[in-house]
Design an enzyme around this catalytic site. Structure first.
Site: not given
Ligand code: 13P
Ligand code: G3H
Ligand code: ZN
Length: 309
Positions: A211, A82-83, A214
């Site tokens: 993204h 992720d990212h 939530s």
């Molecule tokens: P939320 O913070 O809305 O759960 O999004 C998570 C997300 O986009 C992780 O890449």
């Molecule tokens: O988009 C980001 C996710 O919620 C991950 O968060 O970098 O704190 O693990 P984190």
């Molecule tokens: Zn994200």
């Protein structure tokens, strides 16, 4: 049962009214809680790992936990970075057994984002790994930023089409009004569905990713507040907006904050109700169950992904 890419999952989800849940994982209880829900619902599943999660748990632990969960449940799972912010972290995940990586070049100018994404796509595809990229910026909630100003940072549909064409990326994260964390909107929630429809019409074969998706269920916020926390003003994306987005190319919906809230609310409840408790299993076990309940609710009622495996 295996670690798989998201290719087949997205092909099925693309022209339908459901999306695959992509849940962030940081430890064993989170992985187990999500897997139990996906198994119960017979739903496709992506588990995703941020740079922070890799640092916290070490990549090898997360990979082995996910492999164990696959063996235990018999489910196919895509393991996704992720990212990823640069080529190096994407390469490290490709080399380390991930089946999918995100290169997030959204903070760079358009041409730099394209060049970086192309570099990752080339390496990942050579190794059988799929790539998600991002175009446009997820807006944060800022005091005086009005909808017009926020939407200036949203994904431009024409650029999205050019970006996909020139990079060969497998899926694209877009900005239409969501943001990360528990505070997504001040006032009425707003997502730019017209923009989403235009993007989807220009690149109908490209799976799109939402993204910051939530829903920040009041039930969990209330419980966090009830047991000694303060999460004032938290506001997520309404459930019906997520469901609506799945009709217009959104195939992957990212969820992390809701997992954090469900887990923390339950740990707080146990420790407030039983202040003398100090066996971690007595609060992590219920927290794991809370994650299962929450993920099942998402799969069934928000993502519409039950029995779509
Ligand atoms: P939320 O913070 O809305 O759960 O999004 C998570 C997300 O986009 C992780 O890449
Ligand atoms: O988009 C980001 C996710 O919620 C991950 O968060 O970098 O704190 O693990 P984190
Ligand atoms: Zn994200």
């Amino acid at each position: 049962m295996a670690l798989v890419t998201s290719q087949d999952m997205f092909a099925k989800a693309l022209n339908s009214d459901y999306a695959v849940g992509a849940f962030n994982v940081n430890n064993m209880e989170i992985i187990q809680g999500i897997m139990d829900a996906a198994k119960e619902e017979n739903a496709p599943l992506i588990l995703q790992v941020s740079a922070g999660a890799r640092k916290y748990a070490k990549p090898i632990y997360l990979l082995k936990l996910v492999e164990a969960a696959i063996e235990d449940t018999g489910l196919d799972v895509a393991l996704h970075l992720d990212h990823g912010e640069d080529f190096e972290i994407c390469k490290s995940c490709v080399d380390g057994g991930f089946t999918s990586v995100m290169i997030d070049g959204s903070k760079h100018p358009f041409e730099e984002n394209i060049a970086l994404t192309k570099q990752v796509v080339e390496y990942a595809h050579d190794h059988g790994v799929v790539v998600e990229a991002e175009l446009g910026k997820l807006a944060g909630v800022e005091d005086d930023v009005k909808v017009d100003a926020r939407s200036a940072t949203f994904t431009d549909p024409q650029e999205a089409a050019e970006f996909v064409e020139r990079t060969g990326v497998d899926s694209l994260a877009i900005a239409i009004g969501t943001s990360h964390g528990a505070y997504k909107f001040k006032g009425d929630p707003y997502l730019d569905f017209e923009r989403l429809k235009e993007i989807h019409s220009l690149i109908p074969n490209t799976p799109l990713v939402l993204h910051g998706a939530s829903t920040v269920l009041p039930e969990f916020v209330d419980r966090c507040n009830q047991f000694g926390g303060e999460i004032p003003g938290a506001q997520g994306v309404p459930e019906d907006m997520i469901r609506e987005s799945t009709k217009w190319g959104i195939c992957k919906v990212n969820i992390d904050t809701d997992l954090r809230l469900a887990m923390t609310a339950e740990i707080r409840r146990v420790l407030v109700e039983s202040p003398a408790e100090f066996d971690p299993r007595k609060y992590l076990g219920p927290a794991r169950d809370a994650i299962t309940r929450m993920v099942q609710h998402k799969i069934k009622n928000v993502l519409n992904a039950s029995d779509k495996r």
